[in-house]
Design an enzyme around this catalytic site. Sequence first.
Site, PDB file in Angstrom:
ATOM      1  CB  SER A  68      -0.906   0.022   1.235  1.00 32.11           C
ATOM      2  OG  SER A  68      -0.137   0.206   2.414  1.00 32.11           O
ATOM      3  CE  LYS A  69       0.702   7.952  -3.043  1.00 31.34           C
ATOM      4  NZ  LYS A  69       1.669   7.537  -4.041  1.00 31.34           N
ATOM      5  NE  ARG A  70      -1.981   2.264   5.617  1.00 33.22           N
ATOM      6  CZ  ARG A  70      -2.972   1.640   5.006  1.00 33.22           C
ATOM      7  NH1 ARG A  70      -3.836   2.346   4.308  1.00 33.22           N
ATOM      8  NH2 ARG A  70      -3.117   0.335   5.098  1.00 33.22           N
ATOM      9  CD  GLN A  71       3.861  -1.259   5.178  1.00 36.43           C
ATOM     10  OE1 GLN A  71       4.984  -1.728   5.097  1.00 36.43           O
ATOM     11  NE2 GLN A  71       2.874  -1.905   5.762  1.00 36.43           N
TER      12      GLN A  71
END
Length: 511
Positions: free
Chosen positions: A277-280
């Site tokens: 995911s973009k969070r990581q």
Amino acid sequence: MNKIRVRFAPSPTGYLHIGGLRSALYNYLFAKKNNGTFILRIEDTDQKRHVKKSVENLIKSLQWAGLDYDEGTYLKNSKFQIPNSKFIESKNYPGIAEIGEYGPYIQSERLDIYQKYAEQLVKEEKAYYCFCTPERLDQMRKDQIAAKQAPMYDKYCLKNLTQEEINKNLKNNCPRTIRLKIDPGETLEFSDIIRGAVKFETGTIDDQVLLKSDGYPTYHLAGVVDDHLMKITHVIRGEEWLPSTPKHILLYQTFGWEPPKFAHLPLLLNPDRTKLSKRQGDVSVEDYIQKGYLREAIINFVALLGWNPGKGSTKEFFSLNELVKEFELKKVHKAGAIFDLKKLDWINSQYIKKLTISELYQESLEFFKRKDFYNNALPEKKSEEYLRKVLAVEQERLANLAGVGENDRFFFEDVEYDKELLRWKNMSDEELKNSLEKSKNISENISEADWTKENLEKILLEAAGEKRGELLWPLRVSLTGEKKSPPPFEIAWVLGKDETLKRLKQAIDIL
């Protein structure tokens, strides 16, 4: 056997996700391996999620990757006949016409097709109108959750509305959806090419909405209708779509159509095994293009995210044409695939090493132009000849092209250092000065014609003898101002004789 026809069907919600690229790549490889057709279709029926220019960005990313689609809507000078539909042209995405003669199929331009098929199911009493308000549906879900029941539609409009009430609501143009009538208590089974036999109970499947109150179809209806009309033989997509597959098979059965074969690809995972995911970190293809990863490296890396050529093979590097020859769906894994950035960096570095200096220069120039140290450098340090030398030194150490010059700014900027950094171990001031003077004298006696990397290395190593550190360390620091850098003869070769002597003199002057 029918000719293989596959599709990549992204939603226009932003840039192309790396997982989307893998889906597109596997569809492309499967089609080309089997002399089939690779179709691009934009599934933009959820208008709330649409991001401006995302269709154009998706197409450009696919073109950058070399994944050209074979079929779509003709845009430029005429209109293209989509099977079983009226003539249409792309009006929602005029920018696509600048990209090529054919754009993708676009679902928002096919609304009349989906409406026709949804109404057909109502007439056949296989679907029904639902007039429930959002408020009622929200309260229904809350009550079901409070009662520890799975939230799903309670068939209120199917069970309670008379035909007279339905006709009255239609006449008054009341907001409505069309829902598929699903009979609970049945077991649905299908064979997935990757996952094998899959079973679902229809009692766990909601009376899904086919047509929304705004006249747009849901993903489920539009996808099934398009796959049927476009004669798709294989649906190859991410594992996240597996729970939707029973809904799609039910729709195929309801229409009396033969479903395609399904293959659900494993999830892409972070190293900690959470979903990518973009969070990581970066997840879009555009992110990696901007960071200077080569097309061949990304395609090679993405192909190996869930697939390998089989037991006994140690091959790690594949061109797109080689992947076409090697690829088979049965060799795709079930387990999630780890997105290992270190592996991508390594693969990319190997492809960078294979480039000629001319190719590396062409690929790297735009990345140099983004750097302040390059833009502020003297004109002679922006020349092609100079940059090619810099790249010749950096090539073996580059993981991506965005890194050009970053660790070697001394090629473009003046250097600063203190006396202690110049010192090799416990050298005295006098020994340090003698070492720098020796390097200066050696440099002065090498002609411009002989100022080559090979010649500098030979002369300096011979002069250093067994005590290399005492000569080469002060020389290297005087040229770079850094604790770590390439060997001094490589740096001197890039800087040239005049700049090398200038920096040596500056170092001597601070002693």
